[in-house]
Write a protein that holds these residues in place. Structure first.
Motif, PDB file in Angstrom:
ATOM      1  N   ARG A  69      35.930  49.755  32.707  1.00  0.00           N
ATOM      2  CA  ARG A  69      34.687  49.809  31.918  1.00  0.00           C
ATOM      3  C   ARG A  69      34.967  50.436  30.564  1.00  0.00           C
ATOM      4  NH1 ARG A  69      29.733  50.469  36.311  1.00  0.00           N
ATOM      5  NH2 ARG A  69      30.080  48.371  37.115  1.00  0.00           N
ATOM      6  N   MET A  92      36.330  49.751  42.979  1.00  0.00           N
ATOM      7  CA  MET A  92      34.976  49.570  43.472  1.00  0.00           C
ATOM      8  C   MET A  92      35.029  48.910  44.845  1.00  0.00           C
ATOM      9  SD  MET A  92      31.825  47.549  41.736  1.00  0.00           S
ATOM     10  CE  MET A  92      31.502  48.587  40.344  1.00  0.00           C
ATOM     11  N   ASN A 212      25.967  51.356  44.628  1.00  0.00           N
ATOM     12  CA  ASN A 212      24.885  50.562  44.059  1.00  0.00           C
ATOM     13  C   ASN A 212      24.724  49.288  44.879  1.00  0.00           C
ATOM     14  OD1 ASN A 212      22.931  49.587  42.387  1.00  0.00           O
ATOM     15  ND2 ASN A 212      24.308  49.079  40.672  1.00  0.00           N
ATOM     16  N   ASP A 235      25.163  42.144  46.383  1.00  0.00           N
ATOM     17  CA  ASP A 235      26.370  42.570  45.659  1.00  0.00           C
ATOM     18  C   ASP A 235      26.349  44.090  45.662  1.00  0.00           C
ATOM     19  OD1 ASP A 235      28.140  43.444  43.646  1.00  0.00           O
ATOM     20  OD2 ASP A 235      26.676  43.005  42.072  1.00  0.00           O
TER      21      ASP A 235
HETATM   22  N1  SER Z   1      27.475  44.945  40.462  1.00  0.00           N
HETATM   23  C1  SER Z   1      27.037  46.264  40.833  1.00  0.00           C
HETATM   24  C2  SER Z   1      27.759  47.339  40.073  1.00  0.00           C
HETATM   25  O1  SER Z   1      28.731  47.071  39.443  1.00  0.00           O
HETATM   26  C3  SER Z   1      27.236  46.470  42.311  1.00  0.00           C
HETATM   27  O2  SER Z   1      28.471  46.039  42.712  1.00  0.00           O
HETATM   28  O3  SER Z   1      27.337  48.464  40.100  1.00  0.00           O
END
Ligand code: SER
Length: 432
Positions: A69, A92, A212, A235
Motif C-alpha cells: 500500500r 493479508m 475487514n 471478500d
Molecule cells: N478488500 C478488503 C480489504 O482490503 C478486504 O479484503 O480490506
C-alpha cells in the motif's frame, strides 16, 4: 505461543475445513491492470471473477496475499516506521465466496476463528457496520448488524461512515459495504478508564482493525455510479502482522517474530539496540519494513527504476537508505546484507525469495551504492542551504535551491521536503 508460521497455517486450515480451496498469493506487482500498480488487497487477483468477466474455478477460496500500500487510494507509506502497525508490504489473510455464502457465514466463521480457534478474548472485540449513505442511495447494513448481535453486545457494534465502512478497490471497480473487526489490546487499567468503543477508528496504536469483511455488491463505474454485481461476493482481509501482535501478546507489530529477527540484525549491524532511542527505532522499523517490500518487488519482476512502479520501489529503497544513513550511521551499502535474515524468516512460505537471492542482493547493492553517492553530496549542500537560510532569520529555503539539488545533483524533492520538515523548515515550492 503460536509462531507467525503457525498462525498463517491455522488460518488456511480453518477455511479449508469450511470447504475453501487454498490458492497461492498472486504477485505483488500488477502488470495487466491499468488501474493499479501493485496488489493492494487480496481481492485484486479475483477482480475479473467478481465483475463476472471470468467464471470462478472454485466458489470458496482462501489465501495469504502479499500486499503493498504505497500508491493510489490505499497509501500508508508516510506512517510506516513512525507508528507500530502500518506497513508498506504486509500479508493479508483472506477468504472469498463467489456467489456462494454471504454475510451470515462470513461473520460467524470470522467469529469462530478468532474466538473459538485462536481464543482471542471476545470482550476485547468490536465490529463496525456501514451506517448508510444517502448520497449513494444506500441504507444502514442492518443485516450485518443483526448477525453481529448474535455474538457481541450492542455497545460493541459501531456504525461507520462511507470512508471506513464502504470498501473500494480504487476509483473504479468492485466495492461494497463492509464490517471491520477491531481489537482492544490495551492493559486492563487503561480499558477501565476509556472504553475501547470510543477509540475504534481513532488511530490508537492498540485499538486497531484486524479484519475487514467486505460484502461486495457493486461495481463503481468511471462516471461514479454504482452498478450491481452479477453475483454477491464475500471478500475478507485480515492483517497478518496485526493478528500476530494480538496473539503473541505484543503492543507493536515489530515486537512479533515477523520482525524481531530483522530488527536484531539491523541493530547489531549498527552497533545499537532496538528500543533504546526513539529516532533510531523509527529508522530500524523503516528498514525492517522496506527490505521486505524491495525484495518481494524484485522477485515479482519490478526492479527500481525512474518511472511508475519502478520509481515507487526506488523511492522506498531510498527512504530506507536515508534513514540508515542519517540515524544509524550506515554510510556504506548495508541493506543487501539483510537478505539472509529475510530468507530465514520468510523463505519457506515464499520460496521465490530463495530462488532469486543473488539477483535481489545485486540489485539492492547497486541501487544503494548509487544513491549513497547522491545522498552525501545532496545532504551536504542542503545542510549548507539550511544554515544560510537560518542565518538570515528565515525558515523557508528558496525553491531554486531545491531545484538545483534535484536537477544538478539528482537529490529528490520529496527527500528535501522531508529533511526540511525534520528541521522545522519548508521550501518555497512556487519557485521550484
Ligand atoms: N478488500 C478488503 C480489504 O482490503 C478486504 O479484503 O480490506
Amino acid at each position: 505461543m503460536l509462531t507467525a508460521k503457525e498462525i498463517r497455517d491455522s488460518f488456511k486450515n480453518f477455511f479449508e475445513s469450511k470447504g475453501h480451496h487454498i490458492v497461492p498469493s498472486a504477485p505483488m506487482v500488477i502488470k495487466d491492470d491499468p488501474t493499479l500498480m501493485f496488489t493492494n488487497a487480496g481481492m485484486n487477483q479475483f477482480k475479473d471473477i467478481i465483475l463476472g468477466n471470468h467464471p470462478a474455478k472454485y466458489q470458496r477460496v482462501a489465501d495469504s496475499q502479499k500486499c503493498l500500500r504505497v500508491s493510489g487510494k490505499h497509501n500508508d507509506l508516510e506512517e510506516v516506521g513512525h507508528d507500530t502497525y502500518h506497513h508498506t508490504m504486509f500479508e493479508m489473510l483472506g477468504n472469498w465466496s463467489f456467489g456462494d455464502y454471504f454475510k451470515k457465514e462470513a461473520i460467524s466463521w470470522a467469529w469462530e476463528y478468532l474466538v473459538e480457534v485462536l481464543k482471542l478474548n471476545p470482550e476485547h472485540l468490536y465490529a463496525t457496520v456501514f451506517e448508510g449513505s444517502p448520497e449513494e442511495g444506500l441504507g444502514r447494513d442492518d443485516e450485518a448488524a443483526s448477525y453481529w448481535e448474535q455474538f457481541l453486545p450492542k455497545d460493541h457494534i459501531i456504525n461507520g461512515n462511507k470512508h471506513d465502512n464502504f470498501w473500494e478497490m480504487g476509483d473504479t471497480g468492485p466495492c461494497g459495504p463492509c464490517s471491520e473487526i477491531h481489537i482492544d489490546l490495551r492493559p486492563a487499567e487503561e480499558r477501565a478508564k476509556i472504553s475501547g468503543r470510543d477509540l475504534v477508528n481513532h488511530d490508537h496504536p492498540q485499538v486497531i482493525e484486524i479484519w475487514n469483511l467486505v460484502f461486495m455488491q457493486y461495481n463503481r463505474k468511471a462516471d461514479g455510479s454504482l452498478e450491481p454485481l452479477p453475483a454477491k461476493v464475500i471478500d475478507t482481509g485480515m492483517g497478518f502482522e496485526r493478528l500476530c501482535m494480538a496473539l503473541q501478546g505484543k503492543t507493536s507489530n515489530y515486537d512479533t517474530d515477523v520482525f524481531q529477527p530483522m530488527l536484531k540484525a539491523i541493530a547489531a549491524m549498527s552497533g545499537t539496540e532496538y528500543g533504546k532511542d526513539k529516532q533510531q527505532d523509527i529508522a530500524m522499523r523503516v528498514i525492517a519494513d522496506h527490505i521486505r517490500t524491495i525484495a518481494f518487488s524484485i522477485t515479482d519482476g519490478q526492479l527500481p527504476s525512474n518511472a511508475k512502479a519502478g520509481y515507487v520501489i526506488r523511492r522506498i529503497l531510498r527512504r530506507a537508505v536515508r534513514y540508515g544513513y542519517t540515524f544509524l550511521g550506515q554510510k556504506q551499502a548495508f541493506m543487501y546484507k539483510l537478505l539472509p535474515v529475510l530468507i530465514d524468516n520468510m523463505g519457506e512460505a515464499y520460496p521465490e525469495l530463495i530462488a532469486q537471492k543473488a539477483l535481489i542482493e545485486k540489485v539492492i547493492k547497486e541501487e544503494e551504492e548509487s544513491f549513497l553517492r547522491t545522498l552525501e553530496t545532496g545532504i551536504r549542500l542542503l545542510d549548507k542551504t539550511m544554515e544560510d537560510t537560518k542565518a538570515n532569520g528565515k525558515t523557508e529555503i528558496s525553491g531554486k535551491d531545491a531545484f538545483i539539488l534535484y536537477d544538478t545533483f539528482g537529490f529528490p524533492l520529496d527527500l528535501t521536503e522531508l529533511i526540511l520538515r525534520e528541521n522545522g523548515m519548508t521550501v518555497n515550492i512556487e519557485e521550484f
